[in-house]
Design an enzyme around this catalytic site. Structure first.
Site, PDB file in Angstrom:
ATOM      1  CB  CYS A  80     -16.781 -13.906  12.578  1.00  0.00           C
ATOM      2  SG  CYS A  80     -15.907 -14.753  11.240  1.00  0.00           S
ATOM      3  CG  HIS A 180     -14.968 -17.316  15.635  1.00  0.00           C
ATOM      4  ND1 HIS A 180     -16.319 -17.257  15.433  1.00  0.00           N
ATOM      5  CD2 HIS A 180     -14.412 -17.335  14.409  1.00  0.00           C
ATOM      6  CE1 HIS A 180     -16.580 -17.264  14.143  1.00  0.00           C
ATOM      7  NE2 HIS A 180     -15.428 -17.307  13.491  1.00  0.00           N
ATOM      8  CD  GLU A 182     -17.541 -17.483  18.977  1.00  0.00           C
ATOM      9  OE1 GLU A 182     -17.155 -16.322  19.237  1.00  0.00           O
ATOM     10  OE2 GLU A 182     -17.790 -17.865  17.827  1.00  0.00           O
TER      11      GLU A 182
END
Lengths: 198, 251
Positions: A80, A180, A182
């Site tokens: 990001c 993202h 994650e």
């Protein structure tokens, strides 16, 4: 000093807890650190980022990390705002960045009422990176950003929002994802697994 | 293509799911972690937890729960309810939430929205707005929709957008619980005047209602609780239907 499997660069990068938890789910313990020796010794580096580019750059400069990061040689993953900071310049707060990728980060300009920032799940395609090994073309990842890196010679995966732009950049050991990983479901998990194999 | 998001919402009290659910294969139907895991596996695009706990002691239970949920799922996770300070948000993000949602506390102190977005980035600040149509006007309500305020809903939406909110979660108290469909008109008006995404909430009863709120209502995401908990609609079934209707959804 124990050599960390993954070191996450500590600076004022907002919420990075989700990155640590995602690594924990894969059985990898990470350390959050701004210690140059520990960062240089780590097997892999994750450079997270949430928030605003200008403030983030200032924080890196205060810690001397702006000079350290370009010298790192192990597999490196920016995410990001972390990706945007690896570029030369960002229109966000007119910020000079680290310059690993010789491109400028632009603000999205809505053309047909598109919401800015882009928030939600979009597709990545046209893979030219081992980070996407095992993914089918058009895999969905979670985005939340108002600025983007244009297509460039460093682009190794693309996304289309308003126009095509860089989803993943790569140069030597430096990899960077705009989305993202994650919190991008099984796709994000696969990308992390691929990174851990580099 | 950016997809329309489907978001199940769980009401949490003292660390347990309330309002009940109808999941038969659960070891413990009240355990929010189990439910979160199931929704994520079924293809939910995000999860929202709304904490209705009253006491300080039980807020600690919430933080522990957020940590367990964050370990169990790999999709964005928003927590709302009783948040009124930077410290509250910090605690939740440290526990593993990706976004937080504020409602009554933002109405009471609008500066909180800009304070939080400066501190944590606007992408993690959702402003929840409960609206009810009263005397010919859409009015913001607080305290779970019980308390009327002097704020006009569209003006408030515009204001929180300007203050740095990252998303608006718009719940129509008129539609909520009816299963007669989302409040399309107000959702559409707000979605078109703000520059940030709008999550529509309240009134979902059928798959057609979701199609309507994404097309006519111009919503970017739709949130529902009981129809998912009681398996009246499953997330894969809903997404298949939307895909058939040529709406972009994630699979």
């Amino acid at each position: 000093m124990k050599i960390p499997e993954v070191a996450i660069i500590r600076y004022n990068a907002g919420n990075i807890r989700s990155v640590m938890i995602a690594l924990e789910r894969l059985g990898v313990n990470s350390v959050l650190t701004d210690d140059p020796e520990e960062l240089m010794a780590a097997k892999r580096i994750i450079f997270p980022g949430v928030g605003e580019a200008g403030t983030a750059m200032k924080s890196l400069q205060q810690k001397g990390l702006d000079r350290l990061i370009p010298t790192l040689t192990q597999p490196f993953l920016g995410t990001c705002v972390g990706m945007q900071l690896l570029c030369r310049y960002s229109e966000e707060s007119d910020t000079s960045c680290l310059g690993i990728f010789d491109i400028d980060v632009r603000r999205f300009v809505s053309s047909a009422g598109e919401k800015i920032p882009q928030t939600g799940w979009n597709q990545i395609s046209n893979y030219r990176t081992s980070l996407c090994d095992g993914l089918k073309d058009g895999a969905f990842v979670y985005y939340n950003h108002g600025y983007y890196a244009p297509l460039s010679p460093y682009t190794v995966a693309e996304t289309d929002y308003i126009h095509p732009y860089s989803a993943i950049l790569q140069k030597d050991n430096f990899h960077a994802c705009q989305f993202h990983s994650e919190i991008s479901g099984p796709v994000g998990e696969q990308i992390f697994k691929n990174f851990l194999k580099l | 293509m950016l997809t329309k998001r489907i978001i199940p919402c769980l009401d949490i009290k003292d660390g347990r799911t309330v309002k009940g659910t109808n999941f038969v294969n659960l070891k413990d139907a009240g355990d929010p972690v189990e439910l979160a895991r199931i929704y994520a596996a079924e293809g939910a695009d995000e999860l929202v937890f709304l904490d209705i706990t009253a006491t300080v002691e039980n807020r600690k239970t919430l933080l522990h729960l957020v940590d367990r949920v964050a370990h169990a799922i790999n999709i964005p996770f928003t927590v709302g309810g009783g948040i009124s300070s930077v410290a509250d948000v910090s605690g939740l993000l440290q526990a593993g939430a990706d976004k937080i949602s504020v409602n009554s506390s933002a109405v009471k102190n609008p500066e909180l929205v800009s304070e939080l977005s400066q501190e944590f980035g606007s992408q993690c600040i959702v402003v929840a707005i409960d609206t009810r149509f009263v005397d010919g006007e859409h009015r913001v309500h607080t305290h779970g929709g019980r308390k009327a305020t002097s704020l006009e809903t569209v003006a408030w939406a515009r204001q929180v957008n300007a203050l740095g909110a990252g998303e608006i979660l718009l719940t129509s108290m008129d539609a909520d619980g009816t299963k007669n469909g989302f409040a399309l008109e107000i959702t559409s008006v707000i979605s078109r005047i703000v520059s940030i995404p709008v999550i529509a909430s309240g009134g979902a009863g059928t798959v057609e209602h979701f199609l309507d709120v994404f097309t006519e209502g111009h919503a970017d995401a739709a949130l529902a609780a009981s129809i998912f908990h009681f398996k009246e609609i499953s997330i894969p079934e809903l997404k298949n239907y939307l895909l058939e209707k040529n709406l972009p959804v994630r699979f």
